[in-house]
Design a protein around this motif. Structure first.
Motif, PDB file in Angstrom:
ATOM      1  N   UNK A 166      -7.938   4.558  -1.859  1.00 20.57           N
ATOM      2  CA  UNK A 166      -8.674   4.313  -0.791  1.00 20.57           C
ATOM      3  C   UNK A 166      -9.869   5.304  -0.536  1.00 20.57           C
ATOM      4  N   UNK A 167      -9.519   6.667  -0.898  1.00 17.41           N
ATOM      5  CA  UNK A 167     -10.711   7.627  -0.613  1.00 17.41           C
ATOM      6  C   UNK A 167     -10.762   8.034   0.954  1.00 17.41           C
ATOM      7  N   UNK A 168      -9.736   7.823   1.595  1.00  9.06           N
ATOM      8  CA  UNK A 168      -9.523   8.162   3.034  1.00  9.06           C
ATOM      9  C   UNK A 168      -8.071   8.225   3.349  1.00  9.06           C
ATOM     10  N   UNK A 169      -7.728   9.017   4.432  1.00 10.69           N
ATOM     11  CA  UNK A 169      -6.557   9.249   4.746  1.00 10.69           C
ATOM     12  C   UNK A 169      -6.009   7.920   5.534  1.00 10.69           C
ATOM     13  N   UNK A 170      -4.525   8.101   5.447  1.00  8.26           N
ATOM     14  CA  UNK A 170      -3.979   6.862   6.213  1.00  8.26           C
ATOM     15  C   UNK A 170      -3.974   7.294   7.616  1.00  8.26           C
ATOM     16  N   UNK A 181       7.112   5.377   1.679  1.00  7.02           N
ATOM     17  CA  UNK A 181       6.762   7.027   1.579  1.00  7.02           C
ATOM     18  C   UNK A 181       5.815   7.131   0.368  1.00  7.02           C
ATOM     19  N   UNK A 182       6.075   6.538  -0.822  1.00  7.05           N
ATOM     20  CA  UNK A 182       5.393   6.862  -1.830  1.00  7.05           C
ATOM     21  C   UNK A 182       3.734   6.136  -1.495  1.00  7.05           C
ATOM     22  N   UNK A 183       3.667   5.150  -0.846  1.00 12.42           N
ATOM     23  CA  UNK A 183       2.388   4.649  -0.545  1.00 12.42           C
ATOM     24  C   UNK A 183       1.593   5.390   0.324  1.00 12.42           C
ATOM     25  N   UNK A 184       2.194   6.428   1.172  1.00 12.82           N
ATOM     26  CA  UNK A 184       1.539   7.313   2.097  1.00 12.82           C
ATOM     27  C   UNK A 184       0.941   8.546   1.107  1.00 12.82           C
ATOM     28  N   UNK A 185       1.390   8.405  -0.144  1.00  9.00           N
ATOM     29  CA  UNK A 185       0.831   9.673  -0.867  1.00  9.00           C
ATOM     30  C   UNK A 185      -0.165   8.653  -1.846  1.00  9.00           C
ATOM     31  N   UNK A 186       0.048   7.793  -2.242  1.00  5.39           N
ATOM     32  CA  UNK A 186      -0.726   7.016  -3.383  1.00  5.39           C
ATOM     33  C   UNK A 186      -1.985   6.176  -2.811  1.00  5.39           C
TER      34      UNK A 186
END
Length: 147
Positions: A49-53, A39-44
């Motif tokens: 990366x300059x792009x949405x996941x 979940x933290x990775x979804x924010x960070x």
């Protein structure tokens, strides 16, 4: 307003520092914390990366269902090249081939999802470090670049 080189460098340095801290958290996390790290990775990661996941709501549903590895596979994307290895006593390792460079990076964690997350974060860091090195080279005076 145009972004200055100094501002971009400071922002990149801040993101890299947060990624390094997050990487340490991933490696040191217990198995029961894997969903929290993802979940933290979804924010960070979008910041790094300059792009949405990928589809964040779908990833959240995977995490709610206890499918942290599936969530990580969605985050790294369908074209990702990686290898997972699991040993005894919660010792897992992942190797990821960076999509935008020649780096092969590894990460370890107590679960396959944490190991893949650590490797993916390491690949993001490697890409940012490569960009910083290119920025520093291209911003140097021509005489400094020639030597």
């Amino acid at each position: 307003m145009a972004e200055t080189f100094e501002h971009r460098a400071a922002t990149t340095a801040s993101i890299m520092l947060r990624l390094r801290d997050f990487l340490r958290e991933c490696v040191g996390s217990a198995s029961c914390e894997e969903a929290d790290r993802v979940r933290e990775a979804l924010v960070l990661l979008p910041q790094a990366q300059g792009r949405s996941l990928a589809d964040a709501p779908a990833i959240e549903r995977m995490l709610d269902a206890g499918a942290a590895l599936s969530a990580m596979l969605a985050i790294v994307g369908p074209g990702a090249r990686f290898m997972l290895s699991c040993g005894e006593e919660q010792a897992c390792m992942a190797t990821v081939l960076a999509t935008d460079g020649p780096e092969e990076v590894t990460g370890d964690g107590r679960t396959p999802a944490l190991a893949l997350l650590a490797a993916h974060v390491s690949a993001c860091l490697a890409g940012l470090e490569r960009c910083v090195a290119l920025d520093e080279t291209s911003s140097a005076p021509l005489s400094a670049r020639l030597h």
